[in-house]
Design a protein around this motif. Structure first.
Motif, PDB file in Angstrom:
ATOM      1  N   ALA A  94      47.962 -32.531 -30.662  1.00 47.93           N
ATOM      2  CA  ALA A  94      46.860 -33.156 -29.923  1.00 47.93           C
ATOM      3  C   ALA A  94      46.908 -34.675 -30.087  1.00 47.93           C
ATOM      4  CB  ALA A  94      45.517 -32.606 -30.405  1.00 47.93           C
ATOM      5  N   ILE A  95      47.173 -35.113 -31.305  1.00 43.31           N
ATOM      6  CA  ILE A  95      47.260 -36.562 -31.555  1.00 43.31           C
ATOM      7  C   ILE A  95      48.387 -37.160 -30.719  1.00 43.31           C
ATOM      8  CG2 ILE A  95      47.714 -38.331 -33.314  1.00 43.31           C
ATOM      9  CD1 ILE A  95      45.163 -36.937 -33.992  1.00 43.31           C
ATOM     10  N   GLU A  96      49.507 -36.469 -30.723  1.00 49.63           N
ATOM     11  CA  GLU A  96      50.653 -36.972 -29.964  1.00 49.63           C
ATOM     12  C   GLU A  96      50.326 -37.052 -28.475  1.00 49.63           C
ATOM     13  OE1 GLU A  96      54.324 -34.740 -30.594  1.00 49.63           O
ATOM     14  OE2 GLU A  96      55.068 -35.665 -28.739  1.00 49.63           O
ATOM     15  N   ALA A  97      49.634 -36.047 -27.968  1.00 50.86           N
ATOM     16  CA  ALA A  97      49.279 -36.046 -26.540  1.00 50.86           C
ATOM     17  C   ALA A  97      48.370 -37.222 -26.201  1.00 50.86           C
ATOM     18  CB  ALA A  97      48.598 -34.718 -26.175  1.00 50.86           C
ATOM     19  N   VAL A  98      47.440 -37.527 -27.095  1.00 47.13           N
ATOM     20  CA  VAL A  98      46.503 -38.632 -26.866  1.00 47.13           C
ATOM     21  C   VAL A  98      47.259 -39.964 -26.841  1.00 47.13           C
ATOM     22  CG1 VAL A  98      44.651 -39.959 -27.984  1.00 47.13           C
ATOM     23  CG2 VAL A  98      44.464 -37.469 -27.795  1.00 47.13           C
ATOM     24  N   VAL A  99      48.100 -40.166 -27.853  1.00 47.41           N
ATOM     25  CA  VAL A  99      48.824 -41.434 -27.972  1.00 47.41           C
ATOM     26  C   VAL A  99      49.781 -41.604 -26.792  1.00 47.41           C
ATOM     27  CG1 VAL A  99      50.499 -42.692 -29.382  1.00 47.41           C
ATOM     28  CG2 VAL A  99      48.573 -41.519 -30.472  1.00 47.41           C
ATOM     29  N   THR A 100      50.526 -40.557 -26.499  1.00 47.12           N
ATOM     30  CA  THR A 100      51.504 -40.640 -25.413  1.00 47.12           C
ATOM     31  C   THR A 100      50.813 -40.930 -24.083  1.00 47.12           C
ATOM     32  OG1 THR A 100      52.895 -39.065 -26.572  1.00 47.12           O
ATOM     33  CG2 THR A 100      53.383 -39.396 -24.230  1.00 47.12           C
ATOM     34  N   HIS A 101      49.725 -40.220 -23.838  1.00 50.28           N
ATOM     35  CA  HIS A 101      49.057 -40.441 -22.556  1.00 50.28           C
ATOM     36  C   HIS A 101      48.521 -41.868 -22.452  1.00 50.28           C
ATOM     37  CE1 HIS A 101      47.118 -39.580 -18.768  1.00 50.28           C
ATOM     38  NE2 HIS A 101      46.153 -40.377 -19.210  1.00 50.28           N
ATOM     39  N   ALA A 102      47.889 -42.316 -23.525  1.00 48.79           N
ATOM     40  CA  ALA A 102      47.293 -43.663 -23.483  1.00 48.79           C
ATOM     41  C   ALA A 102      48.373 -44.724 -23.300  1.00 48.79           C
ATOM     42  CB  ALA A 102      46.490 -43.911 -24.756  1.00 48.79           C
ATOM     43  N   GLU A 103      49.502 -44.548 -23.982  1.00 49.25           N
ATOM     44  CA  GLU A 103      50.568 -45.553 -23.885  1.00 49.25           C
ATOM     45  C   GLU A 103      51.293 -45.504 -22.555  1.00 49.25           C
ATOM     46  OE1 GLU A 103      51.601 -46.082 -28.636  1.00 49.25           O
ATOM     47  OE2 GLU A 103      53.049 -45.033 -27.333  1.00 49.25           O
ATOM     48  N   THR A 104      51.514 -44.305 -22.058  1.00 47.95           N
ATOM     49  CA  THR A 104      52.333 -44.165 -20.855  1.00 47.95           C
ATOM     50  C   THR A 104      51.524 -44.388 -19.581  1.00 47.95           C
ATOM     51  OG1 THR A 104      53.458 -42.438 -22.090  1.00 47.95           O
ATOM     52  CG2 THR A 104      54.066 -42.645 -19.780  1.00 47.95           C
ATOM     53  N   ASN A 105      50.326 -43.812 -19.553  1.00 47.84           N
ATOM     54  CA  ASN A 105      49.567 -43.842 -18.306  1.00 47.84           C
ATOM     55  C   ASN A 105      48.370 -44.781 -18.337  1.00 47.84           C
ATOM     56  OD1 ASN A 105      50.741 -40.994 -18.828  1.00 47.84           O
ATOM     57  ND2 ASN A 105      50.558 -41.116 -16.607  1.00 47.84           N
ATOM     58  N   GLY A 106      47.997 -45.241 -19.521  1.00 45.84           N
ATOM     59  CA  GLY A 106      46.780 -46.050 -19.609  1.00 45.84           C
ATOM     60  C   GLY A 106      45.550 -45.179 -19.414  1.00 45.84           C
ATOM     61  N   LEU A 107      44.403 -45.826 -19.352  1.00 55.97           N
ATOM     62  CA  LEU A 107      43.149 -45.063 -19.265  1.00 55.97           C
ATOM     63  C   LEU A 107      42.291 -45.543 -18.097  1.00 55.97           C
ATOM     64  CD1 LEU A 107      42.399 -45.043 -23.095  1.00 55.97           C
ATOM     65  CD2 LEU A 107      43.136 -43.100 -21.713  1.00 55.97           C
ATOM     66  N   ASN A 108      42.934 -46.148 -17.120  1.00 48.74           N
ATOM     67  CA  ASN A 108      42.183 -46.728 -16.013  1.00 48.74           C
ATOM     68  C   ASN A 108      41.875 -45.753 -14.888  1.00 48.74           C
ATOM     69  OD1 ASN A 108      45.046 -46.829 -15.824  1.00 48.74           O
ATOM     70  ND2 ASN A 108      44.864 -48.015 -13.945  1.00 48.74           N
ATOM     71  N   VAL A 109      42.371 -44.514 -15.019  1.00 52.45           N
ATOM     72  CA  VAL A 109      42.229 -43.550 -13.923  1.00 52.45           C
ATOM     73  C   VAL A 109      41.259 -42.434 -14.332  1.00 52.45           C
ATOM     74  CG1 VAL A 109      43.510 -41.873 -12.522  1.00 52.45           C
ATOM     75  CG2 VAL A 109      44.567 -44.055 -13.117  1.00 52.45           C
ATOM     76  N   TYR A 110      40.378 -42.019 -13.435  1.00 48.32           N
ATOM     77  CA  TYR A 110      39.457 -40.912 -13.715  1.00 48.32           C
ATOM     78  C   TYR A 110      40.236 -39.632 -14.003  1.00 48.32           C
ATOM     79  CZ  TYR A 110      35.445 -43.580 -11.990  1.00 48.32           C
ATOM     80  OH  TYR A 110      34.454 -44.503 -11.830  1.00 48.32           O
ATOM     81  N   PRO A 111      39.734 -38.804 -14.914  1.00 49.31           N
ATOM     82  CA  PRO A 111      40.473 -37.572 -15.242  1.00 49.31           C
ATOM     83  C   PRO A 111      40.391 -36.554 -14.099  1.00 49.31           C
ATOM     84  CG  PRO A 111      38.378 -37.659 -16.439  1.00 49.31           C
ATOM     85  CD  PRO A 111      38.504 -38.966 -15.722  1.00 49.31           C
ATOM     86  N   LYS A 112      41.521 -36.083 -13.630  1.00 51.22           N
ATOM     87  CA  LYS A 112      41.516 -35.033 -12.606  1.00 51.22           C
ATOM     88  C   LYS A 112      42.494 -33.924 -12.956  1.00 51.22           C
ATOM     89  CE  LYS A 112      40.121 -34.933  -8.601  1.00 51.22           C
ATOM     90  NZ  LYS A 112      39.868 -34.966  -7.159  1.00 51.22           N
ATOM     91  N   ALA A 113      43.787 -34.277 -13.007  1.00 51.52           N
ATOM     92  CA  ALA A 113      44.789 -33.246 -13.273  1.00 51.52           C
ATOM     93  C   ALA A 113      44.569 -32.609 -14.647  1.00 51.52           C
ATOM     94  CB  ALA A 113      46.188 -33.840 -13.183  1.00 51.52           C
ATOM     95  N   SER A 114      44.237 -33.428 -15.632  1.00 48.41           N
ATOM     96  CA  SER A 114      44.083 -32.890 -16.985  1.00 48.41           C
ATOM     97  C   SER A 114      42.900 -31.914 -17.038  1.00 48.41           C
ATOM     98  CB  SER A 114      43.883 -34.023 -17.994  1.00 48.41           C
ATOM     99  OG  SER A 114      42.737 -34.782 -17.682  1.00 48.41           O
ATOM    100  N   HIS A 115      41.847 -32.222 -16.304  1.00 50.04           N
ATOM    101  CA  HIS A 115      40.677 -31.340 -16.246  1.00 50.04           C
ATOM    102  C   HIS A 115      41.067 -30.005 -15.607  1.00 50.04           C
ATOM    103  CE1 HIS A 115      36.765 -29.804 -14.935  1.00 50.04           C
ATOM    104  NE2 HIS A 115      36.183 -30.649 -15.748  1.00 50.04           N
ATOM    105  N   THR A 116      41.801 -30.086 -14.500  1.00 50.59           N
ATOM    106  CA  THR A 116      42.259 -28.875 -13.804  1.00 50.59           C
ATOM    107  C   THR A 116      43.186 -28.048 -14.699  1.00 50.59           C
ATOM    108  OG1 THR A 116      42.179 -30.127 -11.746  1.00 50.59           O
ATOM    109  CG2 THR A 116      43.433 -28.065 -11.707  1.00 50.59           C
ATOM    110  N   ASP A 117      44.106 -28.725 -15.382  1.00 55.81           N
ATOM    111  CA  ASP A 117      45.082 -28.010 -16.210  1.00 55.81           C
ATOM    112  C   ASP A 117      44.414 -27.354 -17.420  1.00 55.81           C
ATOM    113  OD1 ASP A 117      46.942 -28.929 -14.454  1.00 55.81           O
ATOM    114  OD2 ASP A 117      47.865 -30.386 -15.810  1.00 55.81           O
ATOM    115  N   LEU A 118      43.485 -28.052 -18.040  1.00 53.54           N
ATOM    116  CA  LEU A 118      42.804 -27.476 -19.204  1.00 53.54           C
ATOM    117  C   LEU A 118      41.943 -26.284 -18.784  1.00 53.54           C
ATOM    118  CD1 LEU A 118      42.052 -27.404 -22.186  1.00 53.54           C
ATOM    119  CD2 LEU A 118      40.322 -29.184 -21.740  1.00 53.54           C
ATOM    120  N   THR A 119      41.260 -26.435 -17.661  1.00 53.03           N
ATOM    121  CA  THR A 119      40.457 -25.320 -17.152  1.00 53.03           C
ATOM    122  C   THR A 119      41.328 -24.085 -16.940  1.00 53.03           C
ATOM    123  OG1 THR A 119      38.973 -26.883 -16.058  1.00 53.03           O
ATOM    124  CG2 THR A 119      38.931 -24.607 -15.254  1.00 53.03           C
ATOM    125  N   ALA A 120      42.483 -24.303 -16.330  1.00 50.37           N
ATOM    126  CA  ALA A 120      43.392 -23.176 -16.048  1.00 50.37           C
ATOM    127  C   ALA A 120      43.912 -22.554 -17.344  1.00 50.37           C
ATOM    128  CB  ALA A 120      44.552 -23.654 -15.172  1.00 50.37           C
TER     129      ALA A 120
END
Ligand SMILES: *Cc1c(COP(=O)(O)O)cnc(C)c1O
Length: 365
Positions: free
Chosen positions: A48-74
């Motif tokens: 989980a820590i790795e996912a947080v760090v990787t996402h923040a570094e690679t994609n930044g946090l300027n975009v509203y959550p959409k795909a991640s919400h859909t994927d977690l729900t699924a």
């Protein structure tokens, strides 16, 4: 100018934070053991820590959550064998309590909750212009949670909360009791089974009861805060019956489950090793505390133990002064009891040793 009359709304009293206590005692936070909020002593899943760090570094946090919400729900829907629509992702299980209040309560509607119990049920009801009544778990009957107890107190409330495992006692409802309650209540009463500590229990989840034998009146709460060790990110969910699952879209705060929380939860769901280790440690720790504490304790299915220490306020304060922060249960209406979260092996040993020395000194004086 004033807000509306909030006199009936009591503030939430959290367990005390480690920095806060360290500052007060003039200690280094690393010298303290915090066993007051049922947090995971093994920390978060490394995945989980790795996912947080990787996402923040690679994609930044300027975009509203959409795909991640859909994927977690699924992923959650898949885990429990329900449809995606039935999974209501929320900021912590507390967020799910709010959404169910929003979806269910008309002004003046009542909820029925356990006493002692988790204070947020009634707080949320009051935020949503409702009121709360309670059923009482009594120390004399070892806080047993039964269908009779709930149904004797039931008087047509819109929502009935069943906490299983229960905080702060660790007690559970049997599956049969939950079914009896769901069968007995009025058609428009929702039974909410709060399984915040479900991973630590050996019983099957009540998610299996949803839509079973026409139970369209059972919803179940789960969280990533406890066994998954993600309390700081605020992510949890409700699983609701299919027939009214679409209400989510009408009551949800836009993007309430944040991007990093969704990414972390998705990764944590794949880390069986971390959850297994967390659950095994809690099972060991609660048994160790039960066998070794010089105080009355109760069987617990959660990651904590309730202990009768006589004067909880004094014992909790003394324990804190000696570096072990535990929860004084006075605010739960149990002024003789403390709740001790399951720590690692060394934390648990230290907690038992500290408490026993306090209890023995108190007994001598
Ligand atoms: C910890 C807890 C929750 C939810 O916590 P979140 O961090 O909001 O997911 C819900 N119910 C009970 C009984 C709890 O102890």
């Amino acid at each position: 100018m004033q807000p509306r009359d909030l006199s009936a709304n009591a503030p939430y009293v959290p367990g005390r934070g480690i920095e806060e206590v360290a500052r007060e005692l003039g200690l280094d936070p690393s010298e303290l053991i915090k066993l007051s909020s049922n947090e995971n002593p093994h920390g978060s899943s490394p995945k989980a820590i790795e996912a947080v760090v990787t996402h923040a570094e690679t994609n930044g946090l300027n975009v509203y959550p959409k795909a991640s919400h859909t994927d977690l729900t699924a992923a959650i829907a898949d885990k429990w064998g329900v449809t995606d629509e039935q999974v209501w992702l929320t900021p912590g299980a507390d967020g799910a309590i709010d959404l169910l209040s929003r979806a269910m309560l008309e002004p003046g509607d009542r909820i029925l909750e356990p006493e002692p119990g988790f204070s947020y049920y009634s707080m949320s009801a009051k935020y949503h212009h409702g009121t709360a009544t309670s059923y009482t778990l009594s120390k004399e009957s070892d806080f047993a949670q039964t269908n009779a107890l709930v149904l004797d107190a039931y008087a047509g409330e819109r929502i009935v909360y069943l906490t299983s495992p229960h905080n702060p006692t660790g007690k559970e409802f049997s599956r049969a009791a939950i079914v009896e309650i769901a069968d007995a209540v009025d058609d428009d009463t929702l039974i909410v089974v709060d399984e915040a500590y479900g991973e630590y229990s050996e019983r099957p989840s009540s998610i299996g009861l949803i839509d079973d034998d026409d139970h369209d009146n059972i919803a179940v709460l789960r969280t990533f805060s406890k066994a998954y060790g993600l309390a700081g990110l605020r992510i949890g969910y409700a699983v609701v019956p299919e027939s009214w699952a679409d209400a989510y879209a009408r009551v949800n705060t836009p993007f309430a489950a944040n991007e990093l929380a969704c990414r972390a939860a998705l990764a944590a769901l794949t880390d069986d090793e971390h959850v297994t280790q967390s659950v095994e440690t809690a099972q060991w720790s609660r048994e160790y505390m039960q066998s070794n504490l010089d105080a009355q304790t109760w069987d617990s299915a959660g990651n904590f133990i309730l202990a009768d220490v006589g004067d909880a306020k004094t014992v909790a304060a003394e324990s804190q002064a000696r570096g072990v922060i535990i929860r004084d249960c006075t605010s739960f209406g149990l002024p003789q009891c403390v709740r001790i979260s399951c720590g690692t092996r060394s934390e648990t040993h230290k907690a038992v040793e500290t408490l026993n020395s306090i209890l023995n000194e108190v007994a001598i004086h």
